[in-house]
Scaffold this motif. Structure first.
Motif, PDB file in Angstrom:
ATOM      1  N   THR A  76       0.811  -1.216   0.000  1.00  0.00           N
ATOM      2  CA  THR A  76       0.000   0.000   0.000  1.00  0.00           C
ATOM      3  C   THR A  76       0.841   1.261   0.000  1.00  0.00           C
ATOM      4  O   THR A  76       0.600   2.196  -0.775  1.00  0.00           O
ATOM      5  CB  THR A  76      -0.929   0.015   1.237  1.00  0.00           C
ATOM      6  OG1 THR A  76      -1.873  -1.051   1.125  1.00  0.00           O
ATOM      7  CG2 THR A  76      -1.681   1.340   1.349  1.00  0.00           C
ATOM      8  N   ASP A  97      -6.773   0.458   2.862  1.00  0.00           N
ATOM      9  CA  ASP A  97      -6.766  -0.896   3.416  1.00  0.00           C
ATOM     10  C   ASP A  97      -8.135  -1.295   3.955  1.00  0.00           C
ATOM     11  O   ASP A  97      -8.545  -2.458   3.842  1.00  0.00           O
ATOM     12  CB  ASP A  97      -5.712  -1.010   4.517  1.00  0.00           C
ATOM     13  CG  ASP A  97      -4.291  -0.930   3.970  1.00  0.00           C
ATOM     14  OD1 ASP A  97      -4.083  -1.300   2.801  1.00  0.00           O
ATOM     15  OD2 ASP A  97      -3.392  -0.488   4.714  1.00  0.00           O
ATOM     16  N   SER A 136      -0.001  -7.217   1.501  1.00  0.00           N
ATOM     17  CA  SER A 136      -1.197  -6.611   2.085  1.00  0.00           C
ATOM     18  C   SER A 136      -0.991  -6.548   3.594  1.00  0.00           C
ATOM     19  O   SER A 136      -0.255  -7.359   4.161  1.00  0.00           O
ATOM     20  CB  SER A 136      -2.442  -7.443   1.764  1.00  0.00           C
ATOM     21  OG  SER A 136      -2.788  -7.343   0.402  1.00  0.00           O
ATOM     22  N   SER A 185      -3.588   5.576   3.718  1.00  0.00           N
ATOM     23  CA  SER A 185      -3.234   4.154   3.778  1.00  0.00           C
ATOM     24  C   SER A 185      -4.315   3.356   4.490  1.00  0.00           C
ATOM     25  O   SER A 185      -4.743   2.291   4.019  1.00  0.00           O
ATOM     26  CB  SER A 185      -1.895   3.967   4.498  1.00  0.00           C
ATOM     27  OG  SER A 185      -0.845   4.581   3.795  1.00  0.00           O
ATOM     28  N   GLN A 244     -10.240  -2.209   0.916  1.00  0.00           N
ATOM     29  CA  GLN A 244      -9.772  -3.474   0.337  1.00  0.00           C
ATOM     30  C   GLN A 244     -10.161  -4.669   1.199  1.00  0.00           C
ATOM     31  O   GLN A 244     -10.489  -5.744   0.683  1.00  0.00           O
ATOM     32  CB  GLN A 244      -8.256  -3.424   0.156  1.00  0.00           C
ATOM     33  CG  GLN A 244      -7.682  -4.623  -0.595  1.00  0.00           C
ATOM     34  CD  GLN A 244      -6.170  -4.543  -0.701  1.00  0.00           C
ATOM     35  OE1 GLN A 244      -5.588  -3.469  -0.610  1.00  0.00           O
ATOM     36  NE2 GLN A 244      -5.533  -5.685  -0.883  1.00  0.00           N
ATOM     37  N   SER A 245     -10.154  -4.487   2.508  1.00  0.00           N
ATOM     38  CA  SER A 245     -10.434  -5.603   3.421  1.00  0.00           C
ATOM     39  C   SER A 245     -11.875  -6.085   3.333  1.00  0.00           C
ATOM     40  O   SER A 245     -12.200  -7.171   3.819  1.00  0.00           O
ATOM     41  CB  SER A 245     -10.116  -5.196   4.867  1.00  0.00           C
ATOM     42  OG  SER A 245     -11.062  -4.264   5.358  1.00  0.00           O
ATOM     43  N   VAL A 270      -6.144  -6.614   6.162  1.00  0.00           N
ATOM     44  CA  VAL A 270      -6.644  -7.137   4.890  1.00  0.00           C
ATOM     45  C   VAL A 270      -6.497  -8.651   4.837  1.00  0.00           C
ATOM     46  O   VAL A 270      -7.433  -9.372   4.472  1.00  0.00           O
ATOM     47  CB  VAL A 270      -5.908  -6.478   3.706  1.00  0.00           C
ATOM     48  CG1 VAL A 270      -6.304  -7.135   2.389  1.00  0.00           C
ATOM     49  CG2 VAL A 270      -6.198  -4.981   3.664  1.00  0.00           C
TER      50      VAL A 270
END
Length: 220
Positions: free
Chosen positions: A48, A76, A111, A72, A79-80, A115
């Motif tokens: 990231t 994240d 990751s 950041s 994305q998680s 995540v």
């Protein structure tokens, strides 16, 4: 003798390209940074912080540590929870099932822990791995060897006795610098030609080549 198999996650076991691109673009757009999908996709595997830093620098956007950490975390978090646009590659689970109970198996991911844990819980993958190491648990991203060395240390296995399964040139170089053997698969953003140029110990077209992979692992 190979005593452990270490998998990369993004682009190796699962197609997470769209999830990473969308999460990164959404976070970056909050500060007026708009880069092309390929700009982000070409950096998948570096983590990231590298993706965001390169994007912000390319647009000459100033940022301090507080803003960078906020972006950041935002990326994240998105994305998680991107379950619906992540696909486990054909052959991944079958290979993990074949390895299960026969050899130590781990994941070294760029990751972050949030995540990795969220996605592995969702896709019911945790029981396949005795060790997982995430990007925020090492000091330097791939292509530095830190994440693979940390994984070998947690496994209690010499790096020379580990084989890494990777989809990116960053990851192949990282594993080689860690002193590990490498199986390369062109399922992510690196092409077959780019991967072969890195001279992996074994190249397969996909993880569906289970017999070829198993033969390499247990006869080296």
């Amino acid at each position: 003798m190979i005593k452990a198999v270490i998998f990369d996650w993004d682009g190796t076991l699962a197609d997470t390209r769209q999830a990473i691109v969308q999460a990164s673009k959404k976070a970056l757009s909050s500060v007026g940074c708009n880069v092309e999908d390929n700009f982000i996709a070409s950096r998948i595997g570096t983590g990231t912080r590298t993706i965001l830093k390169d994007a912000l620098d390319s647009e000459n956007i100033n940022y301090d540590d507080k803003l960078f950490d906020k972006l950041s975390n935002q990326k994240d978090e998105i994305q998680s929870k991107s379950f619906e646009i992540i696909r486990i590659f054909d052959g991944s689970v079958e290979l993990l099932e074949e390895l299960n109970g026969k050899i130590a198996v781990a994941v070294s991911s760029m990751s972050v822990r949030k995540v990795v844990d969220s996605l592995f819980n969702h896709f019911n993958l945790n029981h396949y791995f005795s060790v997982t190491v995430a990007a925020n648990e090492v000091s330097k991203p791939k292509p530095n060897p830190d994440v693979f060395l940390a994984t070998a240390k947690k496994l209690g296995i010499n790096p020379n006795n580990c084989v890494v399964v990777e989809d990116s040139t960053y990851g192949v170089e990282s594993a080689q610098r860690a002193g590990m053997k490498v199986i390369a698969v062109p399922s992510g953003t690196s092409t077959k030609e780019e991967l072969l140029a890195k001279k992996p110990d074994l190249f397969v077209e996909s993880l569906k080549e289970k017999e070829k992979i198993m033969d390499f692992i247990f006869n080296n």
